[in-house]
Design an enzyme around this catalytic site. Sequence first.
Site, PDB file in Angstrom:
ATOM      1  N   HIS A  45       0.437  -0.956  -0.249  1.00 27.91           N
ATOM      2  CA  HIS A  45       0.488  -0.030   0.114  1.00 27.91           C
ATOM      3  C   HIS A  45       0.898   1.317  -0.067  1.00 27.91           C
ATOM      4  CE1 HIS A  45       0.327  -0.111   4.594  1.00 27.91           C
ATOM      5  NE2 HIS A  45      -0.213   1.455   4.275  1.00 27.91           N
TER       6      HIS A  45
ATOM      7  N   GLY B 107       2.627   6.938   8.709  1.00 28.84           N
ATOM      8  CA  GLY B 107       4.561   6.852   8.003  1.00 28.84           C
ATOM      9  C   GLY B 107       4.905   5.899   8.880  1.00 28.84           C
TER      10      GLY B 107
ATOM     11  N   SER C 258       4.363   3.145   7.794  1.00 30.23           N
ATOM     12  CA  SER C 258       3.563   1.546   7.384  1.00 30.23           C
ATOM     13  C   SER C 258       4.942   1.357   6.539  1.00 30.23           C
ATOM     14  CB  SER C 258       2.580   2.406   5.739  1.00 30.23           C
ATOM     15  OG  SER C 258       1.693   2.082   6.608  1.00 30.23           O
TER      16      SER C 258
END
Length: 267
Positions: free
Chosen positions: A72, A212, A214
Amino acid sequence: MKFVILALFIAGAYGCGLPTYPPILTRVVGGEDVRVNSWPWQASLQYKSGSSFYHTCGATLISSQWVMTAAHCISSSNTYRVYLGKHNLKNNNEAGSIALTPAKIIVHENWDSYRIRNDIALIKLQNPVTFSDSIMAACVPDSEVVLPNNTPCYVTGWGRLSTGGPLAGPLQQALLPVVSHANCSKPDWWGSLVTTSMVCAGGDGNLASCNGDSGGPLNCQNSDGSWDVHGVVSFGSSMGCNYPKKPSVFTRVSAYVSWINKVMASN
């Protein structure tokens, strides 16, 4: 197996998952600044806007030429770079840090953004990186290893320090104990949204990954002192980063070892 990947990147005295400067592990609520260079596989994935690059996600160096992040985090319309050896993202002159250009970005072919399935991607760097005290690879766990409930692991990243708060300057670490799938999939926790190809950690309402973080690693220590990256930060609660019974959810790396080996061998 771990040793298949390990064979691809051992260089000189630097093996995987053994920092020259080991992390200082505490149980501070809310996370804390890390010891400099204590998580040397932590990377900042940055996108280009105008003439500048900006942090968007974390990532993990798993070999001299491959970096792992979340699917993602990747958009086909963006230009990216991978920053290694960083401690403080607000300091542009850190010794031992280097920004590298991707040669290839491979998003898992079954990435499902609607149901958040197979949230993993690999980035091949244009050139292999030379390992140093500030840059080395994490170990990858053996295939299908599942950690027991309450295993102490650490999430690291430059994500927001609180829900809606500012991004971190110095790299942060936070203790997140593993939550078993049986507990995490309870109806008042994450229910059916979490699968056995994910790992949950945290959920106490105090500590969590945040925006942030991720794509970054869930670091879990082996009995020999080395660190495996068991998770890739995938998602959290829309109600807030530290919401009770909504632990941080990670892509379980051990469920994708064969995919990782296949991608690395064929690219």
